[in-house]
Write a protein that holds these residues in place. Structure first.
Motif, short mmCIF file in Angstrom:
data_model
loop_
_atom_site.label_atom_id
_atom_site.label_comp_id
_atom_site.label_asym_id
_atom_site.label_seq_id
_atom_site.Cartn_x
_atom_site.Cartn_y
_atom_site.Cartn_z
N PRO A 238 11.09 -3.79 -0.10
CA PRO A 238 9.88 -4.31 0.53
C PRO A 238 8.65 -3.66 -0.10
CG PRO A 238 11.45 -3.54 2.19
CD PRO A 238 12.00 -3.15 0.86
N PRO A 239 7.70 -4.46 -0.53
CA PRO A 239 6.54 -3.88 -1.20
C PRO A 239 5.66 -3.05 -0.26
CG PRO A 239 6.29 -6.26 -0.95
CD PRO A 239 7.68 -5.92 -0.53
N VAL A 240 5.81 -3.27 1.03
CA VAL A 240 5.03 -2.51 2.01
C VAL A 240 5.98 -1.59 2.77
CG1 VAL A 240 3.55 -2.67 4.05
CG2 VAL A 240 3.41 -4.43 2.26
N HIS A 241 5.57 -0.35 2.95
CA HIS A 241 6.42 0.59 3.66
C HIS A 241 6.59 0.14 5.11
CE1 HIS A 241 8.41 4.10 4.95
NE2 HIS A 241 7.38 4.64 5.58
N GLY A 242 7.84 -0.02 5.50
CA GLY A 242 8.12 -0.49 6.85
C GLY A 242 8.37 -2.00 6.90
N GLY A 243 8.25 -2.66 5.76
CA GLY A 243 8.51 -4.10 5.72
C GLY A 243 10.00 -4.39 5.63
N LYS A 244 10.34 -5.69 5.73
CA LYS A 244 11.74 -6.07 5.53
C LYS A 244 11.84 -7.48 4.96
CE LYS A 244 12.65 -7.30 10.39
NZ LYS A 244 11.51 -6.90 11.22
N PRO A 305 4.11 -3.24 10.04
CA PRO A 305 2.86 -2.67 10.56
C PRO A 305 1.90 -2.14 9.50
CG PRO A 305 4.72 -1.18 10.93
CD PRO A 305 5.29 -2.45 10.43
N ASN A 306 2.38 -1.93 8.26
CA ASN A 306 1.48 -1.35 7.25
C ASN A 306 0.94 -2.39 6.26
OD1 ASN A 306 1.67 1.35 8.21
ND2 ASN A 306 3.73 1.45 7.33
N GLY A 307 1.08 -3.65 6.63
CA GLY A 307 0.70 -4.72 5.70
C GLY A 307 -0.79 -4.82 5.45
N THR A 308 -1.58 -4.10 6.20
CA THR A 308 -3.02 -4.15 5.95
C THR A 308 -3.54 -2.87 5.32
OG1 THR A 308 -3.45 -3.31 8.17
CG2 THR A 308 -3.43 -5.72 7.89
N TYR A 309 -2.63 -1.96 4.96
CA TYR A 309 -3.10 -0.68 4.42
C TYR A 309 -3.92 -0.89 3.15
CZ TYR A 309 -3.11 4.11 2.63
OH TYR A 309 -3.49 5.34 2.14
N ASP A 310 -5.13 -0.36 3.19
CA ASP A 310 -6.05 -0.47 2.07
C ASP A 310 -6.60 0.93 1.84
OD1 ASP A 310 -8.69 -0.56 0.86
OD2 ASP A 310 -8.55 -2.74 1.01
N SER A 311 -6.27 1.52 0.69
CA SER A 311 -6.60 2.94 0.51
C SER A 311 -8.11 3.16 0.38
CB SER A 311 -5.84 3.54 -0.67
OG SER A 311 -6.01 2.76 -1.83
N ALA A 312 -8.86 2.16 -0.06
CA ALA A 312 -10.33 2.34 -0.13
C ALA A 312 -10.91 2.38 1.28
CB ALA A 312 -10.95 1.22 -0.95
N GLU A 313 -10.43 1.48 2.13
CA GLU A 313 -10.90 1.51 3.53
C GLU A 313 -10.44 2.79 4.23
OE1 GLU A 313 -9.44 -2.02 5.44
OE2 GLU A 313 -10.65 -3.33 4.13
N ALA A 520 -0.46 8.16 8.78
CA ALA A 520 0.06 7.68 7.50
C ALA A 520 0.33 6.18 7.56
CB ALA A 520 1.34 8.42 7.15
N HIS A 521 0.05 5.49 6.45
CA HIS A 521 0.39 4.07 6.35
C HIS A 521 1.28 3.77 5.15
CE1 HIS A 521 -2.23 3.27 9.65
NE2 HIS A 521 -3.20 3.92 9.06
N THR A 522 1.76 4.83 4.53
CA THR A 522 2.76 4.64 3.48
C THR A 522 3.65 5.87 3.53
OG1 THR A 522 3.13 4.16 1.15
CG2 THR A 522 1.34 5.68 1.65
N ARG A 523 4.64 5.90 2.64
CA ARG A 523 5.58 7.01 2.64
C ARG A 523 4.95 8.20 1.94
NH1 ARG A 523 11.77 6.01 0.75
NH2 ARG A 523 10.75 5.55 -1.21
#
Ligand code: FES
Ligand code: FES
Lengths: 764, 150
Positions: A238-244, A305-313, A520-523
């Motif tokens: 899954p490209p997003v941590h916590g995705g499936k 739940p982490n599908g909106t993680y944007d590191s600039a924001e 945290a929003h990623t691993r």
């Protein structure tokens, strides 16, 4: 089951596991009594503790060959060579007669096997010496008995025991079986060799035990394991941590020649620890087919739940967070009041991005999992973590989970987190026990790392009328490594804060350190030097900014801030960790910090006049119980191009065991530090890492590092004093010294890493 | 069917013609000295010699090799005695060592074209080879030492 012993002979050359027939020692010896009441520190406090029974680690055969079992992972730090040096010296052996064998994971047998925290030699120098000294004693006793002389009249000499008065001599090989029948001396009867008798420890340029294999392509890394009937795999994660996986269609994948199977892997619940991320495994006759098959897979993801993680924001949000008070983690005096009455205040905010460790050998493991035996060969820094996970996962007793670490093609923290070993095992199980080699491609590695945590650090200081710093307020915010193990972690852990945030040794009366919330929003995971990287960057840049604000020389200003030579108890810095060591043995010694600063400055000829457009920067940092200072010289071109001309790194880790490997670790730290300063960033959009390979996650190349990387050792103590770490502590001062040099050269102050991505518009 | 030599031995391959030399060497032929690092010609870990030229095996389909001669790090010398292998050991260039086969193959091609390279020749020839451990100062020193001895 009968296969377990030979199964492990995976390489084309024989590998020996455990010390077998002909081993040196037979008699049993009780472990030294442990004081259950006392707080444990160092190696004794680690899971599995420390073992120093020579029978576990040494074998001597009748040809005189010494086999030494190394139970820490070799990942370029030179542990295999350094351990052989220490044991050979205590034993009186010739180094070229010592063969180093890599131990399988088994902490109940060998003690702790986590290769991390810059502690392999720190924790094992004395145990290794005891191992060698015990075996030496047994050889000496055997020789004395054969000659019917007193044991005090014999000594070892170059792989033999000699009778001092008559000059009689017996080689180790001839003594092997007799010595093996003797009891192991008790630890408190052992006499360690005095340092002036060392022939290898402390000597420079000892050849690496793996040199020949490495230079001829015969060294066996985790990725090089070969088993009969082995299949090869990659995983679409899954490209997003916590995705499936929502749905997938493998029709096209199955048409690729060589593809054998497509195997869904369940996504774990969060927090997922070292679990695989889930997704779809593609198993094939070779890696090329597996990768090609994956590219044909049609797959739709549920991002979670982490599908909106944007590191600039995220950075912007943390910058807001550090503008407000947070958990107080160090509070000396009253920093608020001192700031309020300070006639002059300076503040600045710094940013360090996510990074991927990107070891040259990506994560890789090979597994063969049958009904009652699970075997794994892997590039892991923590083999016991793999055993724990797989014995649970497959319901096997721990002794039926065999994990063999091989050479690691670099680790830098990534391979302390063995998700890849479990992936290989799951795929092999699904293939009914067929051996499967799983590799991460570089894209997988950069997008599914356990990422170095982002950190935003705001510092504020107050000057009094005389230009002295009287107040210090540091707010540090960023996700914690603990977030991979526990839900709702909102603060940095004590061990992260004690990596350069709370443990600043400055002679400032009012100091407060705060830790506002961050989730945290990623691993998140371990990266060489861990939280020291952002903390040292912020603190050491800020000191240079204060020096500039005060119109002072940055080196003199830094030394003044550190103040008089003194030993500071870690507790008085609110350091509740001290790298797991006894704080009494490891006070913060400001004289040692001063000496590395002075040495680096002297060697770099600090203060000399420099041509326009060039400048020197300095930074110093204590981490992993060692002291490091860097002076970097840069040239900044008119277009903003940055050329690093020279780096002088002064280093004090206490006594040097293997000086050449200390130097090589520091040279490597300088190179990696230049990369962190100028090049590296993993950014996220829509929960996905935006970088995919070395074209957009750049690391230093030979033309981007100075020809002059000069490393200077400051030896502060002998072999009896506590040792500092080596693998990590060279790294933290490099990036701030470089940023400070850019400021000196150009007047531009960069507070966010990486600098090169940001230079051109700002410097022009 | 494509036929070529690897370290002097005849090899032939009739699998997927897109299969790259890197994975043929590693997975099919069992020659694991040639390493995977990026798969995109970005790191040099997979460098071999094809008809004497340093080449990224991760970008070379086996189908293009008909009649050609491949040398890998295992075949650079019979016993590790190539001048670069010798100096690499003398200087203890390696840290983890993973990139070093590719570095040595790249450097060997450099020295055979240009026995006395300058620093900028070394930069130009070697900048495609990443060493994540940062052994670059020693790589440079080793190449110079080998050049001095010829
Ligand atoms: S693997 Fe071929 S260049 Fe990196
Ligand atoms: S020695 Fe480790 S990547 Fe070069």
């Amino acid at each position: 089951m009968a296969r377990s012993a030979d199964a492990i002979n995976v390489s084309r050359r024989a590998m020996v596991f455990g010390i077998t027939a002909g081993a040196l020692v037979l008699a049993l010896r009780a472990a030294p009594p442990a004081n259950a009441q006392a707080t444990r520190f160092g190696g004794a406090a680690m899971r599995g503790g420390i073992k120093d029974d020579p029978r576990l680690f040494l074998a001597l055969d009748e040809s005189g060959t010494v086999k030494l079992l190394c139970h820490r992972a070799e990942m370029g730090q030179g542990v295999r060579t350094s351990w052989a040096m220490v044991v050979a010296d205590e034993l009186g052996a010739n180094l070229d007669r010592v063969e180093v064998v890599q131990a399988p994971g088994d902490e109940s047998r060998y003690g702790n096997q986590d290769t991390d925290g810059s502690r392999s030699m720190r924790h094992h120098f004395l145990p290794l010496r005891r191992i060698g000294a015990a075996a030496r004693r047994m050889l000496e006793e055997e020789a004395a008995a054969r000659w019917n002389v007193d044991v005090s009249t014999v000594a070892t000499d170059q792989h033999a025991v000699v009778h001092r008065t008559t000059g009689r001599r017996l080689g180790f090989g001839a003594l092997a079986s007799g010595a093996a029948a003797r009891p192991v001396p008790l630890p408190d009867t052992l006499v360690l060799r005095p340092a002036n008798e060392f022939r290898f420890v402390g000597r420079d340029r000892i050849p690496l035990v793996d040199n020949h294999d490495i230079t001829t392509g015969r060294a066996v890394y985790g990725i090089d394991v070969r088993l009969d009937n082995m299949a090869f795999a990659v995983v679409a994660r899954p490209p997003v941590h916590g995705g499936k996986v929502k749905r997938f269609d493998a029709t096209e994948t199955m048409k690729v020649p060589g593809v054998l199977a497509v195997i869904p892997i369940a996504a774990p619940a969060l927090p997922s620890g070292f679990m695989p991320l889930g997704g779809v495994g593609i198993v094939a006759e070779n890696t090329f087919a597996a990768i090609k098959g994956r590219s044909r897979l049609e797959i739709e993801w549920d991002d979670g739940p982490n599908g909106t993680y944007d590191s600039a924001e995220y950075r912007a949000a943390l910058e807001v967070a550090v503008g407000r008070p947070g958990d107080v983690v160090r509070d000396d005096g009253d920093a608020d009041a001192a700031l309020a009455r300070a006639p002059r205040r300076v503040a600045a905010t710094y940013y360090t991005p996510h990074l991927a460790q990107a070891p040259m050998e990506p994560p890789t493991a090979t597994a063969r999992v049958g009904d009652d035996l699970c075997e794994v060969w892997a590039s892991v820094q923590s083999p016991e973590a793999v055993r724990t996970d797989l014995s649970k996962r497959f319901g096997l007793p721990r002794e039926k989970v065999i994990v063999q670490p091989l050479l690691l093609g670099g680790g830098f923290g990534r391979k302390a987190q063995p998700d890849f070993a479990a992936e290989a095992a799951v795929l092999s199980r699904a293939m009914n026990g067929r051996p499967v080699k799983l590799i991460f491609t570089r894209e997988d590695d950069l997008q599914h790392s356990f990422f170095h945590a982002v950190s935003v650090d705001r510092l504020e200081a107050g000057f009094d009328q005389n230009g002295r710093v009287v107040a210090w307020l540091h707010r540090t915010a960023g996700p914690s490594i603990r977030s991979i193990f526990a839900p709702e972690v909102t603060h940095k852990a004590a061990f992260e804060l004690a990596m350069g945030a709370v443990d600043v040794p400055f002679a400032i009366p009012d100091i407060r350190v705060e830790n506002p919330e961050a989730t945290a929003h990623t691993r998140i995971g371990w990266f060489r030097a861990v939280a020291n990287v952002p903390h040292a960057f912020a603190v050491q840049c800020f000191v240079a900014e204060l020096a500039a604000a005060a119109g002072r020389d940055p080196k003199g200003f830094l030394l003044e801030l550190i103040g008089p030579d003194r030993l500071i108890a870690p507790a008085s810095l609110s350091d509740r960790w001290t790298y797991g060591e006894d704080p009494k043995l490891y006070p913060f010694d400001t004289a040692r910090l001063r000496r590395v600063i002075e040495t680096a400055a002297l060697k770099a000829d600090w203060g000399r006049r420099r041509p326009d457009g060039t400048g020197l920067g300095i930074a110093a940092h204590r981490s992993f119980l060692s002291y490091a200072a860097a002076v970097v010289e840069v040239e900044v071109g008119r277009g903003g191009e940055i050329v690093v001309r020279q780096v002088d790194l002064a280093f004090d880790c206490g006594a040097l065991i293997n000086p050449d490997r200390v130097r090589s670790q520091l040279e490597g730290a300088v190179v990696q530090g230049i990369g962190i300063a100028l090049l590296g960033e993993i950014s996220f959009k829509a929960g996905r890492a935006e970088q995919s390979n070395f074209h957009d996650y750049e690391v230093p190349r030979i033309d981007g590092v100075p020809k002059d990387i000069r490393v200077h050792m400051v030896k502060s103590s002998g072999y009896d004093a506590p040792l500092g770490g080596v693998g990590e502590p060279g790294l933290p001062p490099v990036a701030p010294a470089l940023a400070n040099a850019i400021h000196a050269a150009s007047g531009a102050r960069f507070r966010a890493l990486p600098i090169q991505a940001r230079t051109k518009p700002q410097l022009q | 069917m494509t036929s070529f030599t690897v370290n002097g031995a005849i090899h032939s391959f009739d699998g997927d013609p897109e299969t790259t030399l890197l994975w043929y060497l590693r997975d099919v032929a069992g020659l694991t000295g040639t390493k995977f690092g990026c798969g995109q010609a970005l790191c040099g870990a997979c460098t071999v010699h094809i008809d004497g030229q340093a080449t990224r095996s991760c970008q070379t389909p086996v189908a293009d090799l008909e009649g050609r001669s491949v040398v890998t790090i295992e075949g650079l010398s019979a016993d590790g005695s190539h001048p670069l292998q010798v100096v690499w050991r003398e200087i203890n260039v390696a840290q983890c060592g993973y990139c070093q086969g590719g570095q040595i193959m790249q450097a060997a091609a450099l020295l055979s074209d240009n026995p006395h390279p300058t620093d900028s020749d070394i930069d130009a020839a070697m900048s495609g080879n990443i060493c994540r451990c940062g052994s670059y100062p020693r790589i440079r020193a080793a190449i110079k030492l080998a050049a001095e001895r010829t």
